[in-house]
Design an enzyme around this catalytic site. Structure first.
Site, PDB file in Angstrom:
ATOM      1  N   SER A  93       8.543   2.556  -5.340  1.00 53.36           N
ATOM      2  CA  SER A  93       8.566   3.118  -3.976  1.00 53.36           C
ATOM      3  C   SER A  93       9.436   4.354  -3.922  1.00 53.36           C
ATOM      4  O   SER A  93       9.318   5.159  -3.003  1.00 53.36           O
ATOM      5  CB  SER A  93       9.190   2.132  -2.983  1.00 53.36           C
ATOM      6  OG  SER A  93       8.571   0.914  -3.017  1.00 53.36           O
ATOM      7  N   HIS A 129       1.104   3.530  -5.463  1.00 48.64           N
ATOM      8  CA  HIS A 129       1.981   2.874  -4.489  1.00 48.64           C
ATOM      9  C   HIS A 129       1.154   2.077  -3.487  1.00 48.64           C
ATOM     10  O   HIS A 129       0.578   2.635  -2.557  1.00 48.64           O
ATOM     11  CB  HIS A 129       2.841   3.938  -3.797  1.00 48.64           C
ATOM     12  CG  HIS A 129       3.929   3.371  -2.964  1.00 48.64           C
ATOM     13  ND1 HIS A 129       4.306   3.897  -1.752  1.00 48.64           N
ATOM     14  CD2 HIS A 129       4.736   2.304  -3.164  1.00 48.64           C
ATOM     15  CE1 HIS A 129       5.302   3.184  -1.252  1.00 48.64           C
ATOM     16  NE2 HIS A 129       5.574   2.214  -2.089  1.00 48.64           N
ATOM     17  N   GLU A 159      -1.101   5.055  -2.277  1.00 47.10           N
ATOM     18  CA  GLU A 159      -0.720   6.440  -2.562  1.00 47.10           C
ATOM     19  C   GLU A 159      -0.842   6.640  -4.079  1.00 47.10           C
ATOM     20  O   GLU A 159      -0.286   5.856  -4.855  1.00 47.10           O
ATOM     21  CB  GLU A 159       0.715   6.704  -2.103  1.00 47.10           C
ATOM     22  CG  GLU A 159       0.836   6.752  -0.593  1.00 47.10           C
ATOM     23  CD  GLU A 159       2.283   6.897  -0.100  1.00 47.10           C
ATOM     24  OE1 GLU A 159       2.475   7.478   0.968  1.00 47.10           O
ATOM     25  OE2 GLU A 159       3.213   6.404  -0.776  1.00 47.10           O
ATOM     26  N   ASN A 179       6.626   6.654   3.316  1.00 47.33           N
ATOM     27  CA  ASN A 179       8.054   6.374   3.493  1.00 47.33           C
ATOM     28  C   ASN A 179       8.832   7.616   3.955  1.00 47.33           C
ATOM     29  O   ASN A 179       9.808   7.500   4.690  1.00 47.33           O
ATOM     30  CB  ASN A 179       8.667   5.821   2.206  1.00 47.33           C
ATOM     31  CG  ASN A 179       8.218   4.385   1.987  1.00 47.33           C
ATOM     32  OD1 ASN A 179       7.759   3.732   2.911  1.00 47.33           O
ATOM     33  ND2 ASN A 179       8.359   3.889   0.761  1.00 47.33           N
TER      34      ASN A 179
HETATM   35  P1  NAD Z   1      10.427  -8.399  -6.308  1.00 46.69           P
HETATM   36  O1  NAD Z   1      11.892  -8.369  -6.474  1.00 46.69           O
HETATM   37  O2  NAD Z   1       9.804  -9.348  -5.340  1.00 46.69           O
HETATM   38  O3  NAD Z   1       9.758  -8.676  -7.755  1.00 46.69           O
HETATM   39  C1  NAD Z   1      10.126  -8.021  -8.920  1.00 46.69           C
HETATM   40  C2  NAD Z   1       9.781  -8.910 -10.103  1.00 46.69           C
HETATM   41  O4  NAD Z   1      10.021  -8.156 -11.290  1.00 46.69           O
HETATM   42  C3  NAD Z   1      10.622 -10.190 -10.206  1.00 46.69           C
HETATM   43  O5  NAD Z   1       9.768 -11.316 -10.220  1.00 46.69           O
HETATM   44  C4  NAD Z   1      11.353 -10.027 -11.541  1.00 46.69           C
HETATM   45  O6  NAD Z   1      11.528 -11.253 -12.253  1.00 46.69           O
HETATM   46  C5  NAD Z   1      10.414  -9.088 -12.277  1.00 46.69           C
HETATM   47  N1  NAD Z   1      11.009  -8.347 -13.379  1.00 46.69           N
HETATM   48  C6  NAD Z   1      12.243  -7.781 -13.453  1.00 46.69           C
HETATM   49  N2  NAD Z   1      12.396  -7.209 -14.668  1.00 46.69           N
HETATM   50  C7  NAD Z   1      11.243  -7.402 -15.351  1.00 46.69           C
HETATM   51  C8  NAD Z   1      10.798  -7.056 -16.652  1.00 46.69           C
HETATM   52  N3  NAD Z   1      11.568  -6.363 -17.486  1.00 46.69           N
HETATM   53  N4  NAD Z   1       9.565  -7.440 -17.031  1.00 46.69           N
HETATM   54  C9  NAD Z   1       8.766  -8.117 -16.188  1.00 46.69           C
HETATM   55  N5  NAD Z   1       9.141  -8.496 -14.946  1.00 46.69           N
HETATM   56  C10 NAD Z   1      10.370  -8.135 -14.538  1.00 46.69           C
HETATM   57  O7  NAD Z   1       9.999  -6.902  -5.998  1.00 46.69           O
HETATM   58  P2  NAD Z   1       8.748  -6.374  -5.142  1.00 46.69           P
HETATM   59  O8  NAD Z   1       9.127  -6.299  -3.703  1.00 46.69           O
HETATM   60  O9  NAD Z   1       7.514  -7.091  -5.558  1.00 46.69           O
HETATM   61  O10 NAD Z   1       8.696  -4.851  -5.661  1.00 46.69           O
HETATM   62  C11 NAD Z   1       8.156  -4.534  -6.912  1.00 46.69           C
HETATM   63  C12 NAD Z   1       7.915  -3.043  -6.985  1.00 46.69           C
HETATM   64  O11 NAD Z   1       7.038  -2.646  -5.929  1.00 46.69           O
HETATM   65  C13 NAD Z   1       9.187  -2.203  -6.790  1.00 46.69           C
HETATM   66  O12 NAD Z   1       9.074  -1.065  -7.590  1.00 46.69           O
HETATM   67  C14 NAD Z   1       9.152  -1.836  -5.306  1.00 46.69           C
HETATM   68  O13 NAD Z   1       9.837  -0.649  -5.017  1.00 46.69           O
HETATM   69  C15 NAD Z   1       7.650  -1.644  -5.116  1.00 46.69           C
HETATM   70  N6  NAD Z   1       7.168  -1.819  -3.743  1.00 46.69           N
HETATM   71  C16 NAD Z   1       7.655  -2.812  -2.942  1.00 46.69           C
HETATM   72  C17 NAD Z   1       7.152  -2.968  -1.646  1.00 46.69           C
HETATM   73  C18 NAD Z   1       7.638  -4.084  -0.747  1.00 46.69           C
HETATM   74  O14 NAD Z   1       7.416  -4.006   0.472  1.00 46.69           O
HETATM   75  N7  NAD Z   1       8.276  -5.128  -1.273  1.00 46.69           N
HETATM   76  C19 NAD Z   1       6.138  -2.110  -1.176  1.00 46.69           C
HETATM   77  C20 NAD Z   1       5.639  -1.111  -2.047  1.00 46.69           C
HETATM   78  C21 NAD Z   1       6.169  -0.974  -3.330  1.00 46.69           C
END
Ligand code: NAD
Length: 282
Positions: free
Chosen positions: A118, A139, A151, A189
């Site tokens: 993000s 994204h 995106e 964003n």
């Molecule tokens: P989250 O914390 O729910 O999940 C992240 C996962 O990554 C966890 O399960 C963790 O165990 C895993 N992880 C960490 N290191 C790892 C590795 N080396 N190998 C494999 N898995 C690993 O996070 P999320 O909210 O799902 O966000 C994930 C991505 O998506 C981020 O980059 C975030 O910025 C982006 N994002 C989030 C949202 C949102 O609203 N939550 C929206 C758009 C984009």
């Protein structure tokens, strides 16, 4: 492109993106470093499909075919034959850069590698890769099965053919791609978070009540949700993170995070997910 995809990181976004691809008939491989998280993600996906069967939105046959196409693993070695990888790991630059390098060393030479980041620059994420031309930002929005926008972020070295393949693929699975250059906050964003931040400033100045700020934007601007309700839905910690990144990257005081937003995050009031933000939830 073969109809299979690997999603790395089985959190909120990884699980939702996996559902999108399963429902589009893809084989999906969901990976995480934590086997417990993978189990939970599998159960969450199975429960959602059972609920959709109950509500007669999908058939039993659909549910079974989606679940047969879902595989999970903690080992990246399983990526040897995968044409498309979507990195959805924790938003941590070091973790992402290290993970992307490892992925690149395992997948075939023509695999497209993407990140759902993000806030990090696609050029920065690509800087450790041997073949940055095949890397692109994708994204998705939360929750991915309900929000069709994606995106598509071109890095300086992303190949046009990679962007064309990805936008074609997204359209084929009923997503709505928009293209944006690698820039802080991308489109949504960059526009949305300063708006939410201003609403928090209005509240902290006691210029209007919480309910009236939300009502004003629902009825005056035809928004489905007011900015404070929306902040609770996104998560106040995520809102603060994004504002801090925008403020740092754009070096413009207009993006300075609201003191009230900081206070709420440090007191653990993160919105819906913790039961309290600007509103209280059961
Ligand atoms: P989250 O914390 O729910 O999940 C992240 C996962 O990554 C966890 O399960 C963790 O165990 C895993 N992880 C960490 N290191 C790892 C590795 N080396 N190998 C494999 N898995 C690993 O996070 P999320 O909210 O799902 O966000 C994930 C991505 O998506 C981020 O980059 C975030 O910025 C982006 N994002 C989030 C949202 C949102 O609203 N939550 C929206 C758009 C984009």
């Amino acid at each position: 492109m073969k109809k299979s995809v690997a999603i790395i990181g089985a959190g909120t976004m990884g699980t939702g993106i996996t559902q999108v691809f399963l429902q589009a008939g893809f084989k999906a491989l969901l990976l995480d470093i934590d086997p417990g998280i993978l189990k939970k993600a599998e159960k969450r996906i199975a429960d959602i499909y059972s609920l959709l069967v109950e509500k007669e939105k999908i058939s039993l046959k659909d549910r079974d075919s989606y679940l047969i196409n879902l595989n999970t693993s903690t080992s990246l070695e399983i990526l040897k034959d995968i044409p498309l990888v979507i990195e959805t790991a924790k938003e941590d630059l070091k973790i992402k850069k290290k993970l992307l390098k490892k992925i690149e060393d395992i997948v075939p030479y023509n695999t497209i590698i993407t990140s759902n980041t993000s806030s990090f620059s696609i050029n920065e994420l690509a800087s450790g890769l041997k073949k940055p031309g095949r890397f692109i930002g994708l994204h998705f929005f939360n929750p991915p099965p309900l929000l069709p926008l994606v995106e598509v972020i071109m890095g300086e070295k992303t190949l046009k053919e990679v962007k064309d393949k990805i936008t074609g693929l997204l359209k084929s699975i009923d997503r709505e791609p928009v293209e944006v250059k690698d820039s802080p906050g991308f489109i949504v964003n960059r526009l949305l978070l300063p708006y939410i931040n201003r609403a928090v400033d209005l509240l902290s100045e006691a210029a209007a009540s919480r309910d009236d700020i939300d009502k004003a934007m629902r009825l005056g601007a035809n928004h489905p949700m007011g900015p404070l309700e929306l902040a609770d839905h996104i998560g106040l910690d995520i809102c603060l993170d994004i504002m801090e990144n925008l403020y740092r990257d754009l070096d413009d005081t207009g993006y300075k995070p609201s003191d009230l937003l900081k206070k709420m995050v440090s007191s653990g009031k993160l919105g819906k997910k913790t039961g309290e933000g600007f509103y209280k939830y059961k």
